[in-house]
Write a protein that holds these residues in place. Structure first.
Motif, PDB file in Angstrom:
ATOM      1  N   GLN A 119      -7.031  -1.921  -0.377  1.00 12.81           N
ATOM      2  CA  GLN A 119      -7.057  -3.242  -0.983  1.00 12.81           C
ATOM      3  C   GLN A 119      -8.483  -3.743  -1.189  1.00 12.81           C
ATOM      4  N   ASP A 120      -9.320  -3.672  -0.163  1.00  8.37           N
ATOM      5  CA  ASP A 120     -10.699  -4.156  -0.275  1.00  8.37           C
ATOM      6  C   ASP A 120     -11.456  -3.399  -1.359  1.00  8.37           C
TER       7      ASP A 120
ATOM      8  N   ILE B 133     -10.260  -4.484  -4.892  1.00 10.69           N
ATOM      9  CA  ILE B 133     -10.751  -5.833  -5.213  1.00 10.69           C
ATOM     10  C   ILE B 133     -12.220  -5.756  -5.629  1.00 10.69           C
TER      11      ILE B 133
ATOM     12  N   GLU C 254       5.248 -12.320  -1.099  1.00 12.66           N
ATOM     13  CA  GLU C 254       4.159 -12.705  -1.987  1.00 12.66           C
ATOM     14  C   GLU C 254       3.604 -14.075  -1.611  1.00 12.66           C
TER      15      GLU C 254
ATOM     16  N   PRO D  26      -0.345 -12.702   3.891  1.00 10.47           N
ATOM     17  CA  PRO D  26      -1.711 -12.667   3.350  1.00 10.47           C
ATOM     18  C   PRO D  26      -2.022 -11.376   2.604  1.00 10.47           C
ATOM     19  N   THR D  27      -1.543 -10.244   3.104  1.00  8.98           N
ATOM     20  CA  THR D  27      -1.812  -8.970   2.438  1.00  8.98           C
ATOM     21  C   THR D  27      -1.187  -8.932   1.050  1.00  8.98           C
TER      22      THR D  27
ATOM     23  N   THR E 194      -0.081 -11.573  -0.805  1.00 10.19           N
ATOM     24  CA  THR E 194      -0.643 -12.623  -1.662  1.00 10.19           C
ATOM     25  C   THR E 194      -1.986 -12.186  -2.233  1.00 10.19           C
ATOM     26  N   ARG E 195      -2.816 -11.618  -1.380  1.00  6.57           N
ATOM     27  CA  ARG E 195      -4.144 -11.158  -1.818  1.00  6.57           C
ATOM     28  C   ARG E 195      -4.021 -10.050  -2.864  1.00  6.57           C
TER      29      ARG E 195
ATOM     30  N   ARG F 230      -5.516 -10.809  -6.581  1.00  6.10           N
ATOM     31  CA  ARG F 230      -6.813 -10.185  -6.850  1.00  6.10           C
ATOM     32  C   ARG F 230      -6.729  -8.748  -7.355  1.00  6.10           C
TER      33      ARG F 230
END
Length: 274
Positions: A38-39, A42, A116, A120-121, A123-124, A128
């Motif tokens: 994920q990071d 993004i 969703e 937090p995972t 939604t992010r 993004r």
């Protein structure tokens, strides 16, 4: 990295994931890309990338498929030039479009909406990664994670154009000796011949038929992680709601509002520019 599945979602990517896993490959599908990386994604979408980024992301992975990796298939191939590329297709773009709409409808479930909104995972990932990547892949954003409206793609012509453009780009750009244009209906033989592996005795897997992927991934470790995350968020929300309700009942809404205002004002005044 040995295999890059460059086909769009709803071209048999879940069946390909199962088939490649059955053949002994360690596969990163959409969930792994959106959670484990994920990071990294993004950063790629917001600040750009280098070939080394993709090499580092997938150096311990054998195969990759689905969103968002399929969109970056050529960048991944630059990082792993010996990898083979599989472009999965449907019979035609109308079949693909109907399958995509069916997936959206089948995925419009209460559990996914709550994930969703409250995980937090998730939604992010929605805000993004999925929203920006969906805009370029399908011509429209994923959706606002806090919206209860179902996810729909209204511009059929634009989505089909994105699909055609992607497929044409893969077929024109990918090295011909490393590319297999493939439909899952062809079964094991062309796939195994291309990969140089024995043909299994079991039937070729058929996954996510009719958009049933949510039921199929229920035991996936990432999905279990997200459900635990959802439970934690629900508990926290319940506790906060209870505290607010208790304080409101005891002190009244006006007193609560005044207290919040006073605390906010005090905190602001302590800031360097307050």
């Amino acid at each position: 990295m040995k295999v890059i599945v460059a086909g769009y979602p709803k071209t048999g990517t879940k069946s390909m994931n199962a088939a490649l896993t059955q053949l002994g490959f360690n596969v990163y599908d959409a969930l792994e890309n959106l959670v484990y990386l994920q990071d990294e994604y993004i950063k790629i979408l917001e600040n750009g990338w280098t070939t080394e980024d993709f090499r580092r992301m997938y150096e311990t992975v054998d195969a990759v498929c689905d969103t968002p990796a399929c969109f970056f298939w050529d960048e991944i191939h630059k990082a792993f030039p010996d990898a083979k590329i599989i472009l999965t297709l449907r019979d035609d773009e109308d079949v693909w479009w109907k399958s995509l709409l069916s997936q959206l409808k089948a995925s419009d479930k209460f559990l996914l909406k709550m994930m969703e909104m409250l995980c937090p995972t998730s939604t992010r990932a929605c805000i993004r990664i999925l929203n920006p990547i969906s805009t370029v892949m399908f011509g429209g954003p994923y959706r606002n994670p806090w919206s209860l409206k179902p996810w729909t793609l209204n511009n059929e012509q634009l989505a089909k154009k994105c699909y055609r453009t992607h497929n044409a780009y893969v077929m024109e750009t990918a090295p011909k000796d490393k590319l297999l244009v493939y439909k899952c209906s062809q079964g094991w033989d062309p796939l195994c011949q291309f990969l140089g592996v024995p043909v299994p005795d079991e039937p070729f897997p058929r996954k996510n038929v009719g958009g049933n992927v949510v039921n199929e991934i229920d035991d996936h470790p990432i999905f279990r992680q997200l459900k635990k995350e959802l439970m934690v968020s629900v508990v926290k929300l319940t506790v906060v709601s209870g505290v607010i309700a208790y304080c409101t009942a005891k002190y009244g809404p006006v007193k609560i509002a005044e207290t919040i205002y006073d605390q906010a004002k005090s905190a602001f005044q302590k800031l360097p520019f307050g």
